[in-house]
Design an enzyme around this catalytic site. Sequence first.
Site, short mmCIF file in Angstrom:
data_model
loop_
_atom_site.label_atom_id
_atom_site.label_comp_id
_atom_site.label_asym_id
_atom_site.label_seq_id
_atom_site.Cartn_x
_atom_site.Cartn_y
_atom_site.Cartn_z
N ILE A 183 44.20 15.09 11.98
CA ILE A 183 44.13 16.49 11.54
C ILE A 183 43.17 16.81 10.33
O ILE A 183 42.55 17.74 10.15
CB ILE A 183 45.47 17.25 11.54
CG1 ILE A 183 45.25 18.77 11.75
CG2 ILE A 183 46.16 16.90 10.21
CD1 ILE A 183 46.90 19.36 11.86
N ASN A 197 57.81 19.07 3.64
CA ASN A 197 59.44 18.96 3.37
C ASN A 197 59.59 19.91 2.22
O ASN A 197 58.57 20.55 1.73
CB ASN A 197 59.99 17.70 2.77
CG ASN A 197 59.12 17.20 1.69
OD1 ASN A 197 59.35 17.76 0.56
ND2 ASN A 197 58.50 16.09 1.72
N SER A 247 57.78 18.12 12.90
CA SER A 247 59.18 17.44 12.98
C SER A 247 59.24 16.11 14.09
O SER A 247 60.27 15.67 14.15
CB SER A 247 59.97 18.60 13.28
OG SER A 247 60.44 19.20 12.49
N THR A 248 58.33 15.95 14.44
CA THR A 248 58.33 14.76 15.69
C THR A 248 58.03 13.27 15.11
O THR A 248 58.12 12.49 16.01
CB THR A 248 57.43 15.14 16.87
OG1 THR A 248 55.89 14.79 16.43
CG2 THR A 248 57.47 16.36 17.61
N GLY A 249 57.98 13.37 13.90
CA GLY A 249 57.64 11.93 13.25
C GLY A 249 58.89 11.33 12.61
O GLY A 249 59.99 11.29 12.97
N GLY A 295 53.71 10.54 6.43
CA GLY A 295 53.02 11.12 7.56
C GLY A 295 51.94 11.77 7.25
O GLY A 295 50.99 11.56 6.62
N TYR A 330 60.97 13.28 10.94
CA TYR A 330 62.28 14.17 11.30
C TYR A 330 62.92 14.03 12.93
O TYR A 330 63.65 14.74 12.96
CB TYR A 330 61.77 15.48 10.92
CG TYR A 330 61.83 15.78 9.63
CD1 TYR A 330 62.23 15.10 8.45
CD2 TYR A 330 61.23 17.00 9.01
CE1 TYR A 330 62.06 15.29 7.19
CE2 TYR A 330 61.32 17.59 7.85
CZ TYR A 330 61.65 16.65 6.66
OH TYR A 330 61.81 16.86 5.35
N ASP A 359 51.95 14.73 6.00
CA ASP A 359 51.81 15.49 4.64
C ASP A 359 50.92 14.57 3.83
O ASP A 359 50.21 14.98 2.95
CB ASP A 359 53.33 15.54 4.29
CG ASP A 359 53.54 16.49 3.01
OD1 ASP A 359 52.71 17.18 2.77
OD2 ASP A 359 54.75 16.47 2.68
N1 AR6 Z 1 46.74 13.92 11.78
C1 AR6 Z 1 47.57 14.35 12.71
N2 AR6 Z 1 49.01 14.15 13.18
C2 AR6 Z 1 49.50 13.32 12.27
C3 AR6 Z 1 48.73 12.39 11.12
C4 AR6 Z 1 47.36 12.93 11.12
N3 AR6 Z 1 46.72 12.13 10.04
N4 AR6 Z 1 49.59 11.67 10.34
C5 AR6 Z 1 50.84 11.62 11.46
N5 AR6 Z 1 50.81 12.76 12.27
P1 AR6 Z 1 55.43 13.23 10.22
P2 AR6 Z 1 57.74 15.28 10.29
C6 AR6 Z 1 51.69 12.96 13.36
O1 AR6 Z 1 56.35 12.26 10.07
O2 AR6 Z 1 58.37 14.51 11.01
C7 AR6 Z 1 56.81 13.68 5.35
O3 AR6 Z 1 57.03 12.75 4.59
C8 AR6 Z 1 52.79 12.23 13.71
O4 AR6 Z 1 52.43 11.06 14.56
O5 AR6 Z 1 54.17 13.40 9.58
O6 AR6 Z 1 57.71 16.90 10.30
C9 AR6 Z 1 57.16 15.00 4.90
O7 AR6 Z 1 56.84 15.09 3.55
C10 AR6 Z 1 53.92 12.97 14.05
O8 AR6 Z 1 53.46 13.32 15.51
O9 AR6 Z 1 56.21 14.85 9.91
C11 AR6 Z 1 58.39 15.34 5.39
O10 AR6 Z 1 59.27 14.84 4.36
C12 AR6 Z 1 53.57 14.50 13.62
O11 AR6 Z 1 52.34 13.96 12.72
C13 AR6 Z 1 58.59 14.64 6.57
O12 AR6 Z 1 57.57 13.70 6.64
C14 AR6 Z 1 54.77 14.74 12.25
O13 AR6 Z 1 55.27 13.56 11.73
C15 AR6 Z 1 58.27 15.44 7.72
O14 AR6 Z 1 58.63 14.90 8.87
#
Ligand code: AR6
Length: 169
Positions: free
Chosen positions: A10, A23, A120-122, A31, A124, A33
């Site tokens: 992204i 968060n 939320s799908t990573g 992730g 979380y 973020d």
């Molecule tokens: N581009 C697009 N999607 C991505 C990228 C990227 N560069 N990197 C990861 N994803 P997550 P959450 C996808 O874990 O579950 C953080 O520590 C990933 O594959 O990033 O909402 C925050 O600070 C998944 O499909 O976020 C919070 O503490 C999606 O992004 C916590 O993680 C979301 O995964 C939030 O957890």
Amino acid sequence: MELIIVKGDITKIPVDIIVNAANSSLLGGGGVDGAIHRAGGPAILAECLEIRARQGECKTGDAVITTAGRLPANKVIHTVGPVWIGGQNEEEEKLKNCYKKSLQIADDYGAKVISFPCISTGIYRFPKRLAAELSLEVIKSYKCRILEKIIFVCFDEESYDIYHNLLDS
Ligand code: AR6
């Protein structure tokens, strides 16, 4: 309103607004973020800190807007998705609120093109298919004012396939 599903990072796709799966501390994390803060640079965290000083933490389902720093976008919307803890804790409603609130803030800002990660799908652990269904439900019922294009950016093949299957059916 045009809806596009792409597979990729992204932080690399030029848009008006990038949505971040943050968060409630707004201090960054792993992730997507972590990727957004790394690519955007310290200006994003500096503005998150100002917001925290003003209003405290960001609640689950809510969102705030900051600069996008060096990212190929004008702004980042940081929304806080729910942690999946079984589904009996209003996770679905909270996830839908993330999408609704982000769309409203983007429209208020005057954005035409917005990109979303799969919130939320990573870390979380929200089930991917259910999360995709809920995101599409919100987007299809949302009445865009300025927004013209919504891009779902899937980082993994599984999420990309889920969105394509849902849109084909
Ligand atoms: N581009 C697009 N999607 C991505 C990228 C990227 N560069 N990197 C990861 N994803 P997550 P959450 C996808 O874990 O579950 C953080 O520590 C990933 O594959 O990033 O909402 C925050 O600070 C998944 O499909 O976020 C919070 O503490 C999606 O992004 C916590 O993680 C979301 O995964 C939030 O957890």
